[in-house]
Design an enzyme around this catalytic site. Sequence first.
Site, PDB file in Angstrom:
ATOM      1  CE1 TYR A   1      -3.490   2.773   0.791  1.00 20.89           C
ATOM      2  CE2 TYR A   1      -2.030   3.363   2.601  1.00 20.89           C
ATOM      3  CZ  TYR A   1      -3.109   3.655   1.792  1.00 20.89           C
ATOM      4  OH  TYR A   1      -3.801   4.825   1.965  1.00 20.89           O
ATOM      5  CE1 TYR A   2       1.102   4.005   4.934  1.00 19.26           C
ATOM      6  CE2 TYR A   2       1.623   1.767   5.605  1.00 19.26           C
ATOM      7  CZ  TYR A   2       0.964   2.958   5.818  1.00 19.26           C
ATOM      8  OH  TYR A   2       0.157   3.113   6.920  1.00 19.26           O
TER       9      TYR A   2
ATOM     10  CG  HIS B   1      -2.064  13.282   3.238  1.00 13.36           C
ATOM     11  ND1 HIS B   1      -2.611  13.542   1.997  1.00 13.36           N
ATOM     12  CD2 HIS B   1      -1.983  11.923   3.323  1.00 13.36           C
ATOM     13  CE1 HIS B   1      -2.864  12.401   1.373  1.00 13.36           C
ATOM     14  NE2 HIS B   1      -2.486  11.405   2.155  1.00 13.36           N
TER      15      HIS B   1
ATOM     16  CG  HIS C   1       0.434   7.991   4.913  1.00 10.47           C
ATOM     17  ND1 HIS C   1      -0.692   7.602   5.620  1.00 10.47           N
ATOM     18  CD2 HIS C   1      -0.012   8.412   3.705  1.00 10.47           C
ATOM     19  CE1 HIS C   1      -1.768   7.781   4.866  1.00 10.47           C
ATOM     20  NE2 HIS C   1      -1.387   8.280   3.703  1.00 10.47           N
TER      21      HIS C   1
END
Length: 257
Positions: free
Chosen positions: A18-19, A167, A169
């Site tokens: 995902y990342y 943003h 993570h």
Amino acid sequence: MIRVTTLYASGAGVSAAYYTGYLTQADGERPGVWAGSQAAGLGLSGEVTTEALEALLSGHHPTTGMQLGCVLADRVDKHGHTIKAVAGFDATLSAPKSLSVLWGLTGDDGFAECHDVAVNAVVAMVEKYGSTTRIRSNGGRLHPETQGLTVGVFRQSTSRADDPQLHTHVVISAKVQTVDGRWLALNALTLKKYQQAFGYLYQSVLRAEVTARFGVVFAPIVKGQAEIVGVPTELLGQFSKRSEEIEVAMDAKLADF
């Protein structure tokens, strides 16, 4: 704003994909980068790869494959409940909507650079005060210092609804190494208990950086965050589809309740 979520070892492969895959495949997005004092000790620098992140989140050395301390495996307690093994934490830091919209419309990377400075300030603060572990000693608990954190930093430019939303993570490994070389579990109490304070730090540094670089004026601070004066409210609404979707879903659930 900051949101801290827990990552589990059983989903290490999915999380890593995902990342390093899903988040970075969109046009204009860039790969994640390693940060934190412990990263260098693991031979990590530059771009975060899927293989290295998956190994780390499953409790293994990302280059040698060696197990780091205790095995990260789910267990069942005496009541039959499954206790998931914690692999790490995702501290997501989001800029005010007005800043994201200005960045998206102007294409000026100076806004993103200010955001990066604020994110780095939070990473440094979390590492300084929240990178301890826990050990039992004489019937009590001690919280020894470690050699720092291993962090993957993934900056993103849009929300799930494709609105401008700057943003990042900040993916923090739950494995930390003591000064005597032992690999133990991160004590995440500081990160979770003071996440609001870390969010306020991010917003404060961000406002200082943006004001110094662009000379903008911010509206009064509400819950630690402020919007840039002069950006029309109607414009912000046009780029807030995700918020609208959440409000509609929440209203429906409240009505059902």
